[in-house]
Scaffold this active site. Structure first.
Site, PDB file in Angstrom:
ATOM      1  N   ASP A  55       5.528 -65.274  -3.893  1.00 43.12           N
ATOM      2  CA  ASP A  55       5.037 -64.155  -4.690  1.00 43.12           C
ATOM      3  C   ASP A  55       6.003 -63.742  -5.803  1.00 43.12           C
ATOM      4  O   ASP A  55       7.158 -64.156  -5.830  1.00 43.12           O
ATOM      5  CB  ASP A  55       4.747 -62.945  -3.777  1.00 43.12           C
ATOM      6  N   ASN A 124       4.276 -53.741   8.129  1.00 44.56           N
ATOM      7  CA  ASN A 124       2.837 -53.521   8.337  1.00 44.56           C
ATOM      8  C   ASN A 124       2.100 -54.815   8.667  1.00 44.56           C
ATOM      9  O   ASN A 124       0.874 -54.845   8.655  1.00 44.56           O
ATOM     10  CB  ASN A 124       2.217 -52.848   7.105  1.00 44.56           C
ATOM     11  N   HIS A 126       2.335 -57.681   6.932  1.00 42.84           N
ATOM     12  CA  HIS A 126       1.985 -58.555   5.805  1.00 42.84           C
ATOM     13  C   HIS A 126       2.795 -59.845   5.828  1.00 42.84           C
ATOM     14  O   HIS A 126       3.912 -59.896   6.352  1.00 42.84           O
ATOM     15  CB  HIS A 126       2.076 -57.825   4.453  1.00 42.84           C
ATOM     16  N   GLU A 131      -1.414 -57.734   2.068  1.00 42.19           N
ATOM     17  CA  GLU A 131      -1.333 -56.471   2.799  1.00 42.19           C
ATOM     18  C   GLU A 131      -2.498 -56.382   3.802  1.00 42.19           C
ATOM     19  O   GLU A 131      -3.461 -57.158   3.716  1.00 42.19           O
ATOM     20  CB  GLU A 131      -1.403 -55.303   1.806  1.00 42.19           C
TER      21      GLU A 131
HETATM   22  C1  F6R Z   1       8.643 -61.722   0.019  1.00 47.27           C
HETATM   23  C2  F6R Z   1       7.550 -61.682   0.983  1.00 47.27           C
HETATM   24  C3  F6R Z   1       7.414 -60.563   1.948  1.00 47.27           C
HETATM   25  C4  F6R Z   1       8.685 -60.329   2.771  1.00 47.27           C
HETATM   26  C5  F6R Z   1       8.490 -59.161   3.736  1.00 47.27           C
HETATM   27  C6  F6R Z   1       9.741 -58.874   4.530  1.00 47.27           C
HETATM   28  O1  F6R Z   1       8.577 -62.900  -0.766  1.00 47.27           O
HETATM   29  O2  F6R Z   1       6.736 -62.554   0.950  1.00 47.27           O
HETATM   30  O3  F6R Z   1       6.333 -60.833   2.823  1.00 47.27           O
HETATM   31  O4  F6R Z   1       8.984 -61.496   3.487  1.00 47.27           O
HETATM   32  O5  F6R Z   1       8.135 -58.023   3.000  1.00 47.27           O
HETATM   33  O6  F6R Z   1      10.721 -58.386   3.673  1.00 47.27           O
HETATM   34  P1  F6R Z   1      12.193 -58.088   4.216  1.00 47.27           P
HETATM   35  O7  F6R Z   1      12.771 -59.382   4.620  1.00 47.27           O
HETATM   36  O8  F6R Z   1      12.901 -57.500   3.010  1.00 47.27           O
HETATM   37  O9  F6R Z   1      12.046 -57.132   5.347  1.00 47.27           O
END
Ligand code: F6R
Length: 248
Positions: A55, A124, A126, A131
């Site tokens: 992303d 959450n 994701h 989301e």
């Molecule tokens: C980022 C992504 C998100 C993160 C997730 C966890 O490229 O795809 O799904 O992996 O938000 O983020 P952290 O590791 O910062 O808790």
């Protein structure tokens, strides 16, 4: 952490021209540091790898300090032998982000798909920026970030108004098309999401639960992230100390 690094290292050794799917975020920082250390020590080369990141935030240019481009350059690409021309991320500052999302999906398809997709886990549930209630059949497109995701991302931006509201993200179907998946989650803040992902029903309310459909998905959790699992005795029995089962 070393378990996830070992899985990635073994995959790259088995296929040096591998196509990897990569994630950003705090969970990945120690993992990428381990990969950089192995690269410097000569035990892992990314010189023939191609990468696609999950992303990028809509509106951010690649050199924006909060962009996924900048994160990847700093923590993995620049410190290793990874070739910049083989690293692909969606362009958040594209004139038409919808067209860019479709073009990014087309680039993944043209590369023959992803051999190994690395994922983090949102509090959450994701994966990527899919989301809760994202379509399980989705491919790369634009998603509106939830308030909880924007709060988690606040630390990467100077002022709250700068925290992006939209992201271009691989879809859940895009992720499930990867030939293998490794999801890494650490810390007790991820415990509820990890439990819903593994032990909850398959549901778009917890997008990570879609991994239940994948034949080669490995989930790597530390003690904090595993702390809400109901079946932890069984998981310990099958994977003592997190190792492969005898039949793997
Ligand atoms: C980022 C992504 C998100 C993160 C997730 C966890 O490229 O795809 O799904 O992996 O938000 O983020 P952290 O590791 O910062 O808790």
């Amino acid at each position: 952490m070393s378990r996830a690094a070992d899985i990635l290292t073994a995959a790259v050794k088995a296929k040096s021209a591998i196509t990897l799917g990569l994630a950003t975020g705090g969970t990945m920082v120690p993992l990428y540091a381990e990969l950089v250390a192995r690269n410097r020590a000569g035990s892992l080369s990314l010189a023939r790898a191609t990468t696609f990141n999950l992303d990028e935030y809509v509106g951010l240019a690649p050199d924006h300090p909060g962009s996924c481009h900048r994160f990847m350059a700093e923590v993995l690409f620049d410190p290793t032998d990874m070739r910049a021309s083989h690293a692909h991320l969606p362009h958040g500052d594209a004139l038409d982000p919808k067209v860019e999302a479709q073009a990014f999906q087309a680039r993944i398809d043209a590369a023959g798909g992803i051999d190994l997709q690395l994922l983090g886990l949102g509090q959450n549930g994701h994966i990527g920026f899919n989301e809760p209630t994202s379509s399980l059949g989705s491919r790369t497109r634009i998603k509106t970030l939830t308030v909880s995701t924007r709060c988690a991302n606040r630390q990467y931006f100077e002022i709250e108004a700068d925290v992006p509201r939209y992201a271009i993200t691989m879809g859940i179907a895009t992720i499930l098309e990867a030939r293998a998946i490794v999801l890494l989650a650490t810390g007790s803040a991820k415990a509820a999401a990890a439990s819903a992902m593994i032990e909850g029903p398959l549901s778009a309310v917890c997008p990570a639960s879609a991994l239940q459909l994948h034949p080669r998905a490995t989930v790597v959790l530390d003690a904090g992230a595993a702390s809400a699992l109901q079946l932890s005795d069984h998981f310990q029995h099958v994977h003592p100390e997190g190792q492969d089962s005898v039949f793997s």
